[in-house]
Design an enzyme around this catalytic site. Structure first.
Site, mmCIF file in Angstrom:
data_model
loop_
_atom_site.group_PDB
_atom_site.id
_atom_site.type_symbol
_atom_site.label_atom_id
_atom_site.label_comp_id
_atom_site.label_asym_id
_atom_site.label_seq_id
_atom_site.Cartn_x
_atom_site.Cartn_y
_atom_site.Cartn_z
ATOM 1 N N GLU A 144 0.821 -1.351 0.102
ATOM 2 C CA GLU A 144 0.091 -0.091 0.022
ATOM 3 C C GLU A 144 0.666 1.181 -0.009
ATOM 4 O O GLU A 144 0.266 2.336 0.218
ATOM 5 C CB GLU A 144 -0.958 0.064 1.163
ATOM 6 C CG GLU A 144 -2.037 -1.069 0.867
ATOM 7 C CD GLU A 144 -3.238 -0.892 2.157
ATOM 8 O OE1 GLU A 144 -4.343 -1.300 1.697
ATOM 9 O OE2 GLU A 144 -2.870 -0.520 3.317
ATOM 10 N N GLY A 231 -6.826 -23.177 4.878
ATOM 11 C CA GLY A 231 -5.653 -23.110 5.835
ATOM 12 C C GLY A 231 -4.614 -22.365 5.065
ATOM 13 O O GLY A 231 -4.725 -21.170 4.349
ATOM 14 N N GLY A 257 -5.665 -11.173 7.452
ATOM 15 C CA GLY A 257 -4.226 -11.388 6.921
ATOM 16 C C GLY A 257 -3.374 -10.847 7.548
ATOM 17 O O GLY A 257 -2.255 -11.123 7.807
ATOM 18 N N ASP A 258 -3.683 -9.384 8.113
ATOM 19 C CA ASP A 258 -2.671 -8.643 8.763
ATOM 20 C C ASP A 258 -2.430 -9.262 10.018
ATOM 21 O O ASP A 258 -1.112 -9.351 10.492
ATOM 22 C CB ASP A 258 -3.166 -7.172 9.038
ATOM 23 C CG ASP A 258 -3.320 -6.558 7.581
ATOM 24 O OD1 ASP A 258 -2.440 -6.749 6.481
ATOM 25 O OD2 ASP A 258 -4.425 -5.509 7.629
#
Length: 312
Positions: A144, A231, A257-258
């Site tokens: 980003e 997974g 995800g972070d």
């Protein structure tokens, strides 16, 4: 695993204010639907990952930019309250970055990010932070902010033999440069990002191996591909396996995800085996998707311990 134990992490990445609306489903192109709630949260992939690292027990420093506005002030205050060192976060004369998020009842979301101040995270800022970076145990970046800045950040990491971790999100259609990949020790795409990176759709172990092989050839030592409720796959030159996800009722997948990345790195920094670290990261992500919001949804270490006890 190239990690200096008992060190600290440096995250170079984005800082955003998230504007989140909820509705029964994500609208189709050209369609308008009625939602039923709206809230603001502190976010940005860089900020989220820094908070995850800090809340889970790792000393963390942030390199980034916010606008000289009320949102920038809120972000600095919020991350500082989570013990993220914000010394190398600059205020710039453009608006703070924003993310506009739609969450449907299933917990899935779509996100539009307006970079604004994040586009000002520069190579010069990385150079000014070289002494900080040189003594870190791990560096973490996302996409980003500019490729050039991420590349410069990892060049410093390579210079001092530090573990460079890239979470390649969001991935542009054109992919990333071979130079950047050559500097990465561990990469953590999801399945859609993996396809953009390699052209291969990950649907099973064989397709994952083929995609990971392409990244190994470009210099990436370790590859983890997260595939939602299935997974996460792992491959290095020594082992290859899949780590199962924890099944939960998802409320909001924002920040999953972070949080996975922050949890994974925290356990690796503590000297844990990669399988143990990935299992811990899966637990953290499972907790996150049962909660609303971004950084607010990230559990503390004690909350993860309580989750483990409740399941036993």
């Amino acid at each position: 695993m190239k990690v200096k134990k008992m060190g600290y992490a440096v995250v170079c990445g984005s800082l955003n204010m998230d504007f989140v609306c909820r509705g029964p489903r994500i609208p189709k192109p050209g369609e308008t639907i009625l939602g039923y709630s709206y809230r603001t949260f502190i976010g940005g992939k860089g900020g989220n990952q820094a908070v995850a690292l800090s809340k889970l027990g790792m000393k963390t420093h942030m390199i980034g930019c916010v606008g000289n506005d009320v949102y920038g002030d809120e972000i600095i205050q919020a991350l500082s309250s989570q013990n993220v060192d914000m010394t190398y976060v600059n205020k710039v004369d453009v608006s703070t970055g924003t993310a506009h998020i739609m969450v449907e009842d299933s917990g899935e979301n779509n996100i539009v990010v307006i970079p604004s101040a994040n586009s000002k995270v520069s190579i010069k800022m990385v150079e000014e932070a070289e002494n900080l970076i040189a003594n870190a145990s791990v560096l973490l970046a996302q996409l980003e902010i500019s490729f050039e800045t991420v590349t410069a950040f990892f060049r410093v990491g390579k210079k001092y033999d530090i573990l460079n971790v890239l979470n390649p999100a969001p991935m542009p259609e054109g992919g990333v440069s071979d130079e950047l990949l050559s500097l990465v020790d561990l990469i953590t795409p999801n399945e859609s990002e993996m396809k953009l990176l390699t052209g291969i759709e990950v649907s099973d172990m064989d397709s994952f191996k083929a995609a990971a092989t392409l990244l190994h050839k470009k210099g990436v030592n370790q590859v983890i591909c997260t595939v939602g409720s299935t997974g996460s796959y792992y491959r290095s030159d020594k082992q290859c396996f899949i780590q199962k996800a924890y099944k939960v009722g998802a409320v909001d997948t924002t920040c999953a995800g972070d949080s996975y990345n922050g949890a994974l790195i925290t356990f690796l920094q503590e000297g844990k085996d990669i399988k143990v670290a990935m299992d811990f990261a899966s637990k953290v992500a499972a907790i996150v998707v049962t909660r609303e919001g971004a950084q607010e949804s990230i559990p503390t270490r004690s909350e993860v311990d309580a989750y483990e006890l409740a399941r036993s």
